[in-house]
Design a protein around this motif. Structure first.
Motif, mmCIF file in Angstrom:
data_model
loop_
_atom_site.group_PDB
_atom_site.id
_atom_site.type_symbol
_atom_site.label_atom_id
_atom_site.label_comp_id
_atom_site.label_asym_id
_atom_site.label_seq_id
_atom_site.Cartn_x
_atom_site.Cartn_y
_atom_site.Cartn_z
ATOM 1 N N ILE A 1 -14.608 52.136 24.528
ATOM 2 C CA ILE A 1 -13.990 53.450 24.736
ATOM 3 C C ILE A 1 -14.645 54.506 23.844
ATOM 4 C CG2 ILE A 1 -11.808 52.659 25.689
ATOM 5 C CD1 ILE A 1 -10.598 52.674 22.915
ATOM 6 N N LEU A 2 -14.482 55.768 24.225
ATOM 7 C CA LEU A 2 -15.271 56.822 23.596
ATOM 8 C C LEU A 2 -14.490 57.812 22.733
ATOM 9 C CD1 LEU A 2 -17.621 57.802 26.565
ATOM 10 C CD2 LEU A 2 -17.990 56.120 24.772
ATOM 11 N N ASN A 3 -13.166 57.769 22.782
ATOM 12 C CA ASN A 3 -12.410 58.820 22.092
ATOM 13 C C ASN A 3 -11.620 58.353 20.882
ATOM 14 O OD1 ASN A 3 -12.774 61.504 23.468
ATOM 15 N ND2 ASN A 3 -12.395 60.195 25.224
ATOM 16 N N GLY A 4 -12.048 57.286 20.273
ATOM 17 C CA GLY A 4 -11.344 56.823 19.085
ATOM 18 C C GLY A 4 -10.648 55.503 19.327
ATOM 19 N N TYR B 1 -14.640 63.377 24.520
ATOM 20 C CA TYR B 1 -15.785 62.835 25.252
ATOM 21 C C TYR B 1 -15.348 62.434 26.656
ATOM 22 C CZ TYR B 1 -17.955 62.973 20.718
ATOM 23 O OH TYR B 1 -18.442 63.410 19.532
ATOM 24 N N PRO B 2 -15.951 63.042 27.667
ATOM 25 C CA PRO B 2 -15.547 62.755 29.051
ATOM 26 C C PRO B 2 -15.925 61.328 29.467
ATOM 27 C CG PRO B 2 -17.491 64.158 29.021
ATOM 28 C CD PRO B 2 -17.064 63.988 27.591
ATOM 29 N N PRO B 3 -15.402 60.901 30.607
ATOM 30 C CA PRO B 3 -15.737 59.553 31.084
ATOM 31 C C PRO B 3 -17.239 59.354 31.150
ATOM 32 C CG PRO B 3 -13.999 60.486 32.438
ATOM 33 C CD PRO B 3 -14.452 61.572 31.508
ATOM 34 N N ARG C 1 -11.884 54.712 37.886
ATOM 35 C CA ARG C 1 -11.296 56.041 38.109
ATOM 36 C C ARG C 1 -10.851 56.236 39.560
ATOM 37 N NH1 ARG C 1 -16.648 58.952 35.788
ATOM 38 N NH2 ARG C 1 -16.883 56.915 34.823
ATOM 39 N N PHE D 1 -11.850 49.382 31.899
ATOM 40 C CA PHE D 1 -12.005 50.432 30.879
ATOM 41 C C PHE D 1 -13.060 51.466 31.268
ATOM 42 C CE2 PHE D 1 -10.469 46.706 28.374
ATOM 43 C CZ PHE D 1 -9.206 47.216 28.098
ATOM 44 N N ASP D 2 -13.021 51.864 32.532
ATOM 45 C CA ASP D 2 -13.910 52.932 32.989
ATOM 46 C C ASP D 2 -13.538 54.208 32.226
ATOM 47 O OD1 ASP D 2 -15.698 54.380 34.542
ATOM 48 O OD2 ASP D 2 -14.302 54.627 36.207
ATOM 49 N N LEU D 3 -12.217 54.399 32.017
ATOM 50 C CA LEU D 3 -11.718 55.525 31.224
ATOM 51 C C LEU D 3 -10.965 54.993 30.022
ATOM 52 C CD1 LEU D 3 -10.048 57.823 33.939
ATOM 53 C CD2 LEU D 3 -12.459 57.625 33.344
ATOM 54 N N ASP D 4 -10.699 55.857 29.052
ATOM 55 C CA ASP D 4 -9.772 55.529 27.977
ATOM 56 C C ASP D 4 -8.527 56.395 28.169
ATOM 57 O OD1 ASP D 4 -10.253 58.091 26.807
ATOM 58 O OD2 ASP D 4 -11.922 57.288 25.637
ATOM 59 N N VAL E 1 -7.294 58.946 26.620
ATOM 60 C CA VAL E 1 -7.478 60.400 26.540
ATOM 61 C C VAL E 1 -8.109 60.922 27.835
ATOM 62 C CG1 VAL E 1 -8.469 62.274 25.176
ATOM 63 C CG2 VAL E 1 -7.806 60.149 24.052
ATOM 64 N N GLN E 2 -9.083 60.187 28.305
ATOM 65 C CA GLN E 2 -9.741 60.589 29.556
ATOM 66 C C GLN E 2 -8.786 60.493 30.739
ATOM 67 O OE1 GLN E 2 -12.825 57.721 29.218
ATOM 68 N NE2 GLN E 2 -14.189 59.021 28.011
ATOM 69 N N PRO F 1 -7.689 57.614 11.759
ATOM 70 C CA PRO F 1 -8.270 57.737 13.103
ATOM 71 C C PRO F 1 -7.207 57.780 14.202
ATOM 72 C CG PRO F 1 -8.834 55.595 12.116
ATOM 73 C CD PRO F 1 -8.152 56.397 11.060
ATOM 74 N N LYS G 1 -6.733 60.679 17.131
ATOM 75 C CA LYS G 1 -6.577 60.374 18.555
ATOM 76 C C LYS G 1 -5.287 60.976 19.116
ATOM 77 C CE LYS G 1 -7.766 56.992 21.929
ATOM 78 N NZ LYS G 1 -8.130 55.615 22.210
ATOM 79 N N LYS H 1 -5.978 64.431 19.967
ATOM 80 C CA LYS H 1 -6.776 64.532 21.187
ATOM 81 C C LYS H 1 -5.909 64.323 22.422
ATOM 82 C CE LYS H 1 -11.203 62.814 20.958
ATOM 83 N NZ LYS H 1 -12.342 61.999 20.486
#
Ligand code: SF4
Ligand code: SF4
Lengths: 227, 300
Positions: free
Chosen positions: A157-160, A200-202, B85, B123-126, B128-129, B169, B173, B176
């Motif tokens: 994952i990219l956002n933490g 950070y976007p997908p 997604r 886990f294509d997205l997290d 936040v996304q 951290p 998050k 965010k």
């Protein structure tokens, strides 16, 4: 460097069953360094196969061996030309690329993989390698203080960090550091925590179309044409 | 404009109470229906977990349909573990079309902790996304930028871990998630009010509602098990001791008592905006906790 592990002997024995004369080919580069398929492993495997065959009493294989400097370069593969004349199969202890390079080079000879190619990694200590890059085609290391979230975070994952981290370790593996704890600490140390606050976007998975090809540029800095 | 009863309550000053149910592994939904009927009027909303702890179950969206049909207020839990997604967006469209508009956006546990360890994690997205993607859908396009025919509207939540042993951290998050569009947070299980207070000092300036997660522990053994095996859960020694010293056979009762005490204190001291009770498998005791804590949701 590419890291691989030897396949279980039984699996290798099953693979070679249809072939009588087998040439075992090692690779002198990555496979040697990670103890999976260098000159030593080639002769070790040959002995192990011979012993297993003698024990079982029903084998008819004969083996020869050779280790190339690199299997992924056709330049080196030419050296095999006079070794393969009378073999029924090649058992390659190169990584998956080596196996395929041999298969392309000798279209009439079956090639068998002798190792399980695992990942691209870094030597941590003697005999221990850790995955460090998945060749994702969209390197984030500038945003993440030189620590790769794609390979070192189980979820990539990219956002933490997810909420599963405990004692600085990953929820999936208590022996592995949580990548995002490492990233946070190093960004803090570098005075770059704002990079973590950014959204950070997908990921763009089109950066990894398969199959990939890289064409080297003569001189990237001066914008030279393809070589 | 509010999109759900629950969103309306988020805008009020009410003390909010939510809980969650885990769907069955299989097609026998009788127990889930029973739990829904038991809880729907006692709480403000009911989450349906999404393959919790990566164990394959009846789908979250299916549980939410049932809640809706039976007149309850569902919160759809959505994790990014099993769907890319496309699938996430499709499921959201389906949910919206059936009146399910509260969504809790989660990254999801690793498959390694579950019962299908060999599955391919997505886990294509997290998380936040995911939040951001849903807000994009609300503006009329899918995440790839194509126009939607008919535009959904959701009330979005997320989770946060106030007791994480390295909180910094997590706070980044949290922020965010707020920026990405979270309106409410249900926290990871809280076992120590000091950490909740500390977290609220950080969180109160943000215009979001925080519901403290209350996990009901049935025994000291369960507490220790969770400490060792459940991602992110840290049960304090004081609680473990209290459970250990409980009379034999009265473990669950002690657990209810502890949970009720937390709920009561949180409400009386206005530590945060509400509670989210997670009874992990003992949904039937949730009313007992609410009664012991002298709170109830929807019908106060
Ligand atoms: S982000 Fe990670 S996987 Fe991607 S190229 Fe960089 S090091 Fe490799
Ligand atoms: S614990 Fe850390 S490394 Fe493991 S999945 Fe969560 S964020 Fe990634």
């Amino acid at each position: 460097m590419i890291i691989a592990q030897p396949k279980p002997l039984e699996e290798t024995r099953r693979m070679i069953t249809p072939y009588q004369r087998v040439l075992i080919v090692g690779c002198g580069t990555c496979m040697t360094v990670c103890d999976a398929g260098g000159e030593h492993e080639v002769s070790y495997l040959r002995n192990a196969l011979q012993v297993a065959q003698a024990r079982s009493g029903n084998g008819t294989h004969t083996f020869s061996e050779y280790t190339l400097k690199r299997q992924c370069d056709s330049e080196f593969l030419n050296l095999l030309a006079d070794k393969v004349g009378d073999v029924d199969a090649i058992l390659s202890l190169g990584c998956g690329i080596g196996v395929q390079a041999i298969a392309e080079h000798f279209p009439d000879i079956p090639v068998l993989p002798g190792v399980n190619t695992s990942f691209m990694g870094m030597a941590k200590e003697w005999g221990v390698w850790d995955e460090r890059c998945a060749a994702c085609g969209d390197c984030r290391l500038e945003e993440t203080a030189g620590i790769c979230p794609i390979t070192r975070c189980t979820k990539g994952i990219l956002n933490g960090p997810c909420a599963g981290t405990k004692n600085g370790k990953c929820e999936a593996n208590k022996d592995a550091d949580c990548a995002w704890v490492l990233i946070y600490k190093r960004l803090e140390r570098l005075g770059q925590l704002d990079k973590m606050r950014r959204y950070y976007p997908p990921r763009n998975f089109r950066t990894i179309p398969r199959p990939k090809r890289l064409v080297s540029k003569v001189n990237i800095n001066t914008g030279g044409d393809n070589g | 404009m509010v999109n759900s009863l629950f969103e309306e309550k988020l805008g009020s000053n009410e003390f909010l109470v939510t809980t969650e149910i885990g769907p069955p592994k299989g097609v026998d939904i009788s127990e889930m229906v029973h739990h829904i009927d038991l809880l729907k009027e006692k709480v403000d909303a009911i989450n349906v977990t999404d393959h919790q702890s990566s164990m394959m179950r009846f789908p979250s969206v299916g549980g939410c349909f049932l809640i809706k049909e039976r007149g309850g207020e569902p919160i759809l839990q959505m994790t990014c573990r099993d769907r890319n997604r496309l699938a996430l967006q499709a499921d959201l469209l389906l949910a919206y079309s059936r009146g399910i508009t509260n969504v809790l956006c989660l990254t999801g546990d690793c498959v390694d902790v579950g019962d299908h360890k060999e599955a391919k994690p997505v886990f294509d997205l997290d998380s936040v996304q995911l939040l951001k993607m849903i807000r994009t859908m609300e503006s009329g396009t899918d995440v790839a930028g194509n126009a939607l025919k008919g535009v959904p509207k959701f009330c979005l939540g997320a989770s946060v871990h106030p007791e994480a042993d390295f909180i910094d951290p997590q706070l980044v998050k949290f922020e965010k998630k707020v920026t990405a569009g979270a309106q409410f947070f249900q926290t990871q299980g809280i076992f120590d009010l000091v950490s909740l207070r500390r977290f609220m000092q950080f969180a109160s300036p943000f215009n979001v509602k925080i519901l403290a997660g209350i996990i009901v522990l049935a025994s000291a053994r369960m507490a220790r098990y969770m400490n060792d095996n459940v991602p992110g859960i840290i049960v304090s020694q004081a609680i473990i001791d209290e459970l250990t010293n409980a009379e034999k056979g009265k473990g669950l009762q002690k657990g209810i008592e502890i949970a009720a005490r937390f709920v009561k204190t949180i409400k009386e001291e206005k530590l945060c905006h509400g509670v989210h009770i997670m009874a992990v498998g003992s949904e039937r005791i949730v009313p007992d906790i609410l009664e012991a804590a002298q709170v109830s949701g929807a019908h106060r």
